[in-house]
Design a protein around this motif. Sequence first.
Motif, mmCIF file in Angstrom:
data_model
loop_
_atom_site.group_PDB
_atom_site.id
_atom_site.type_symbol
_atom_site.label_atom_id
_atom_site.label_comp_id
_atom_site.label_asym_id
_atom_site.label_seq_id
_atom_site.Cartn_x
_atom_site.Cartn_y
_atom_site.Cartn_z
ATOM 1 N N VAL A 196 -0.761 26.377 -7.568
ATOM 2 C CA VAL A 196 -0.041 25.291 -6.900
ATOM 3 C C VAL A 196 -0.887 24.037 -7.052
ATOM 4 O O VAL A 196 -2.087 24.043 -6.765
ATOM 5 C CB VAL A 196 0.200 25.594 -5.404
ATOM 6 N N MET A 197 -0.259 22.973 -7.542
ATOM 7 C CA MET A 197 -0.982 21.724 -7.770
ATOM 8 C C MET A 197 -0.729 20.772 -6.608
ATOM 9 O O MET A 197 0.414 20.391 -6.332
ATOM 10 C CB MET A 197 -0.558 21.066 -9.090
ATOM 11 N N GLU A 198 -1.802 20.400 -5.939
ATOM 12 C CA GLU A 198 -1.732 19.440 -4.844
ATOM 13 C C GLU A 198 -2.242 18.094 -5.347
ATOM 14 O O GLU A 198 -3.303 18.011 -5.958
ATOM 15 C CB GLU A 198 -2.555 19.907 -3.644
ATOM 16 N N ARG A 199 -1.470 17.041 -5.070
ATOM 17 C CA ARG A 199 -1.857 15.697 -5.462
ATOM 18 C C ARG A 199 -1.902 14.809 -4.222
ATOM 19 O O ARG A 199 -0.889 14.632 -3.535
ATOM 20 C CB ARG A 199 -0.875 15.110 -6.474
ATOM 21 N N GLU A 200 -3.076 14.254 -3.951
ATOM 22 C CA GLU A 200 -3.242 13.284 -2.876
ATOM 23 C C GLU A 200 -3.469 11.917 -3.511
ATOM 24 O O GLU A 200 -4.399 11.732 -4.287
ATOM 25 C CB GLU A 200 -4.440 13.641 -1.996
ATOM 26 N N ARG A 201 -2.595 10.970 -3.181
ATOM 27 C CA ARG A 201 -2.685 9.649 -3.803
ATOM 28 C C ARG A 201 -2.709 8.568 -2.720
ATOM 29 O O ARG A 201 -2.056 8.699 -1.687
ATOM 30 C CB ARG A 201 -1.500 9.374 -4.727
ATOM 31 N N GLU A 202 -3.417 7.506 -3.028
ATOM 32 C CA GLU A 202 -3.380 6.323 -2.182
ATOM 33 C C GLU A 202 -3.747 5.117 -3.030
ATOM 34 O O GLU A 202 -4.334 5.259 -4.107
ATOM 35 C CB GLU A 202 -4.343 6.448 -1.001
ATOM 36 N N GLY A 203 -3.390 3.954 -2.552
ATOM 37 C CA GLY A 203 -3.721 2.761 -3.314
ATOM 38 C C GLY A 203 -3.076 1.533 -2.731
ATOM 39 O O GLY A 203 -2.389 1.572 -1.691
ATOM 40 N N GLY A 239 0.832 -1.203 0.000
ATOM 41 C CA GLY A 239 0.000 0.000 0.000
ATOM 42 C C GLY A 239 0.857 1.240 0.000
ATOM 43 O O GLY A 239 2.053 1.195 0.303
ATOM 44 N N PHE A 240 0.243 2.360 -0.342
ATOM 45 C CA PHE A 240 0.982 3.616 -0.368
ATOM 46 C C PHE A 240 0.023 4.763 -0.116
ATOM 47 O O PHE A 240 -1.189 4.663 -0.338
ATOM 48 C CB PHE A 240 1.683 3.818 -1.710
ATOM 49 N N GLN A 241 0.583 5.868 0.332
ATOM 50 C CA GLN A 241 -0.157 7.122 0.467
ATOM 51 C C GLN A 241 0.836 8.257 0.310
ATOM 52 O O GLN A 241 1.916 8.239 0.908
ATOM 53 C CB GLN A 241 -0.862 7.214 1.820
ATOM 54 N N THR A 242 0.475 9.234 -0.518
ATOM 55 C CA THR A 242 1.370 10.367 -0.758
ATOM 56 C C THR A 242 0.581 11.662 -0.806
ATOM 57 O O THR A 242 -0.625 11.665 -1.091
ATOM 58 C CB THR A 242 2.130 10.223 -2.096
ATOM 59 N N ASN A 243 1.264 12.741 -0.517
ATOM 60 C CA ASN A 243 0.726 14.084 -0.705
ATOM 61 C C ASN A 243 1.857 14.967 -1.199
ATOM 62 O O ASN A 243 2.942 14.977 -0.616
ATOM 63 C CB ASN A 243 0.148 14.645 0.592
ATOM 64 N N SER A 244 1.609 15.682 -2.299
ATOM 65 C CA SER A 244 2.646 16.550 -2.852
ATOM 66 C C SER A 244 2.036 17.859 -3.310
ATOM 67 O O SER A 244 0.868 17.913 -3.703
ATOM 68 C CB SER A 244 3.355 15.869 -4.029
ATOM 69 N N ASN A 245 2.835 18.914 -3.247
ATOM 70 C CA ASN A 245 2.446 20.239 -3.726
ATOM 71 C C ASN A 245 3.532 20.736 -4.666
ATOM 72 O O ASN A 245 4.708 20.794 -4.290
ATOM 73 C CB ASN A 245 2.283 21.209 -2.555
ATOM 74 N N SER A 246 3.132 21.084 -5.888
ATOM 75 C CA SER A 246 4.097 21.477 -6.903
ATOM 76 C C SER A 246 3.708 22.812 -7.511
ATOM 77 O O SER A 246 2.527 23.071 -7.771
ATOM 78 C CB SER A 246 4.169 20.425 -8.012
ATOM 79 N N ALA A 247 4.707 23.640 -7.779
ATOM 80 C CA ALA A 247 4.465 24.923 -8.432
ATOM 81 C C ALA A 247 3.940 24.701 -9.841
ATOM 82 O O ALA A 247 4.433 23.851 -10.577
ATOM 83 C CB ALA A 247 5.746 25.741 -8.472
ATOM 84 N N ASN A 248 2.916 25.462 -10.201
ATOM 85 C CA ASN A 248 2.332 25.379 -11.542
ATOM 86 C C ASN A 248 2.103 26.798 -12.066
ATOM 87 O O ASN A 248 1.008 27.140 -12.503
ATOM 88 C CB ASN A 248 1.034 24.578 -11.506
ATOM 89 N N TYR A 249 3.152 27.614 -11.997
ATOM 90 C CA TYR A 249 3.073 28.994 -12.459
ATOM 91 C C TYR A 249 3.253 29.023 -13.969
ATOM 92 O O TYR A 249 4.170 28.415 -14.513
ATOM 93 C CB TYR A 249 4.157 29.841 -11.787
ATOM 94 N N GLN A 250 2.390 29.753 -14.654
ATOM 95 C CA GLN A 250 2.415 29.752 -16.109
ATOM 96 C C GLN A 250 2.064 31.122 -16.670
ATOM 97 O O GLN A 250 1.365 31.911 -16.029
ATOM 98 C CB GLN A 250 1.416 28.743 -16.676
#
Length: 1004
Positions: free
Chosen positions: A268-275, A216-227
């Motif tokens: 800012v792009m936030e990605r919450e993942r689990e699985g 199993g896994f769980q992640t949270n990330s925040n990445s700059a998405n300036y354009q």
Amino acid sequence: MMQYTRQKRLLSLTVATLSTGFTSIPAISQETPDDSLVQLEEVVVIGIRGSQKAAVDVKRNSDIIVDSIVAEDIGKLPDVTIADSLQRVTGVQIQRTAGEGTSLNIRGMPQVLTTLNGEQFLSPWSITDVGANYSDIPASMISGVDVYKSQSASLAVGGISGVVDLKTRRPRNLDQGWTASVGAEVSQGSITEEDNYNVNGLVGYNGDRFGFTLGGFQTNSNSANYQIREDLRLGFVGQGGDPLDLNNNGDLNDRYLVPGAYGVSAFVMEREREGMSGSFQFDISDSLELTTDVFYTKMNQYDRGVRTQFNGSNSDAYDVLRPGTETSYETTVPAEGDTPARDINSIQVAVVEAPDFQATTRSTQNHTESLNANIELAFDNGGPFTGSVRYIHGDAEKTYENATFQQGTPEWYWVDENNDGIDDPVEPFWVTVDYREEYPTFQFEDDLSSTDRLNLFQAFADGVEQEASLDVARADGTYEFDAAGFTSVEFGVRYGRRDVDNDRFIYMTPTGYYSTWEDPNVPEDLWYQPLPGDYKWQQYPDWNDLAGNAQLGIEPYDELRDMLTSYNDFGPFGGWGDGVAALDPHQLDDLDGFMEFLYPGSERFVDPSRAYSVVEEETSGYIQMNFANDEGLFGVPFEGNFGVQVVETKREVVNALYDQQSVPEQGTYYGGGYPATYGEPQGWQIMYKTLGTETTETSFTDVLPSFNINFFPREDVIVRFGYAETMSRNDLANIGSGESLWYQEYKVYTEDGNQTDENGSYNVVTSPGGGNDQGNPYVDPWRANNYNLSTEWYFGEGGILGASVFLIEVESATQSMQEARAYPDSDGVVRRTANVWTTQNVPASDLQGFELGYKQAFTFLPGVLSNTGIEANYTYSDNDSGSVDLEGNAFPLQSNSEHQANLIVWYQGDKLSSRIAYNWRSDIFQGQAGLNTNEAPISLGNWSEPAGYLDASINYDINDNVTVYLQGINLTETDYRNYSQFEDSFYSLSVQERRLALGLRARL
């Protein structure tokens, strides 16, 4: 002859064990009396060195051309994401979104099939396509990846340039007994500076008769998405050229490539993942093995931020440039039809008199979820026949949601500021944008951080829901024999069905009025009165004033005003001073609550005009003959295979039946504004209640032969040749989606006009300004003939020097192209054309090139240098998509770079290991630039500038079971900078931040 084949199986067993990514190989000498197998009982250190060696062995042992990635340890692919690891593979190019690799192409073509454990699966982000979005797939759950560049009859069909097979962990590849691992990681970006985490774990058991793995896994990330990215327009079209002579050349017949607006998107792009991933294997008997797999992923992605826009149009004319603007002449477009010859200029410094400014707060969300399951029964009694039957089922869903809050002072908002009884126009905004800098800069004097000039607001929300299911049943068999040089025959049948449903929804507000001002077109007694019944609904509500509107009975929006803040995080884009007035983007995450707060009574409507469903069925069968000859040709041993796969594809497409060019009948729609009450509804405000549907059925059959032969002139040299006919199905969105248009208003001057300005009497009409109609049920799939020739020299342990040439003859290709279409204005008169994107088959094209690859561990060097190694590769890919630019030059295939290179240097000691990797690509063709103009279309390319990415990692083994590591991604903070056709014509810029990660892995 059979001696060589048996030795290959020995190597295959070695590779299979290595590719599990564990620290030792299970003893297998008890399973065979052959003393030659005793050598496999040695302990093998995986890590960087072992991972490279295992990947080389996979390539060496394959019957066809393949490159592989093998995890260095449990949950440890060489890079943070699968796509980042794959970009190190010769010939693989990736695309990034907000700093993460998401999609790829092989040898310059994105028509790549991605499989899971050798079969099709549903990737929820790319739910309609045969490829995958690799942000969906957790790297920690993948043990290895194979990239097939040549294909055989037994390989899954669906990729033109290659097939990527992702492999999960299965218990029979583990050591005997229990195995467990856990990993934890924290990371931070150089711009976002927010803490992110990644935790994963796996437990497995390999017993005498059964085994299982569960991870199993769980992640949270925040990445700059300036354009900076705006649709491209053609300036000074309405005036037939530049009356200001901005470039001082004395020629007033100039056109300028200008953006639709001048501003920045700071997101800012936030990605919450689990699985989770699980596998169970059970030996039913000595000859029957049952395998079941399950693979589950879920992701919530939020792209939140504020977008600023100085309006680039004056009414519908993009003529806001003023003296002081610096330009560069690019080319002259010859006359076409009624359109005269046009001198095309790019903008270097824009001096803009913008009629208005908007600050837009937005929350764009994507919620994906998928479950893929496999059950397989394999037979092997040690005899000549082996076989398997397999069933795969997948379910996936994706929901896209978008909430937008925009505020500003639109150009049409005239008010009586000096109390003379006459409404005064809005004061323009003066801004200077310098595109010559690394990051464009903005200069203006207005204070945008308060609501004094941003007192009006408007909000709207919409989204798309997609659901898909996949069912595959297949049976495969192999029969070994020794006759006339043939060693075995492989055969199989397969049936697959994929169902996709697409629905679009829109939030409509009960805010329609006959008129919100003293409109002379509306009877005076209806001014400020709400529209009745179905006419009251609006997709895009009228702009409201924060101060309220007493005439409409609207109270001041005091609570909303208190929620506004000064947003000033624009990353590297300078000139924004105290920021702009905006909302906290998180407040828009709840679409229902947000729309109800601003517009009580809002409802969510499903748009029948944008609904479609596609059912795709595939029935196939294959036969493949395998051969080997130790005596060989002129004394050179060889082996290979030839075969054929026959594939029948059937499609059923159901979509809405309606005519965009006709005026809808009364009572069949919601909204439409006041003009709807007399039968001329506003196109952008219409929501059909119901629509009829049409069903289109198509089918096609492909016969796909293949031939592969490998020569062994020396024990350490392999020369390979492969030929295969390949086919790749289209994205189902390009099969089923219907027509959608965006609208614009403009003035039509006429003697009986109901409004007047300095140019005379006029009426305001709405007209389509452009759109999409990319659903084409009759479009042919991609088809090609693939030729591959390679030479591989395997020297030393884990060393390889290889070269290959390839040719892909594309017989059928698909491309998005603009088509000029005539539509009636809202008054029923056809005056203009709009350029609409369509999906079309284009003339055949070829792709050719060569690859060079080198890997070596420097074990022969003295001292500490003996612990180092290198990987290096280069790919040249030249192709022609069949489309040309405005000067007649051929466009390549989308996402292709002509040149790509990788260099990886690594060190692995007893406890310390490190790795530095550099990836470089030449200009990337990103498709045609979307130039919106009512003149004859101009074909412009959207190109990304050459870019290099530097990554590095360092690992330290505290003991045999615990490792700590530090990893850096995009250390040089390389950005995506795009130009439109001409290198000095700025088109867009996407900021990619540096990311540092600190982690720990523990294993038993």
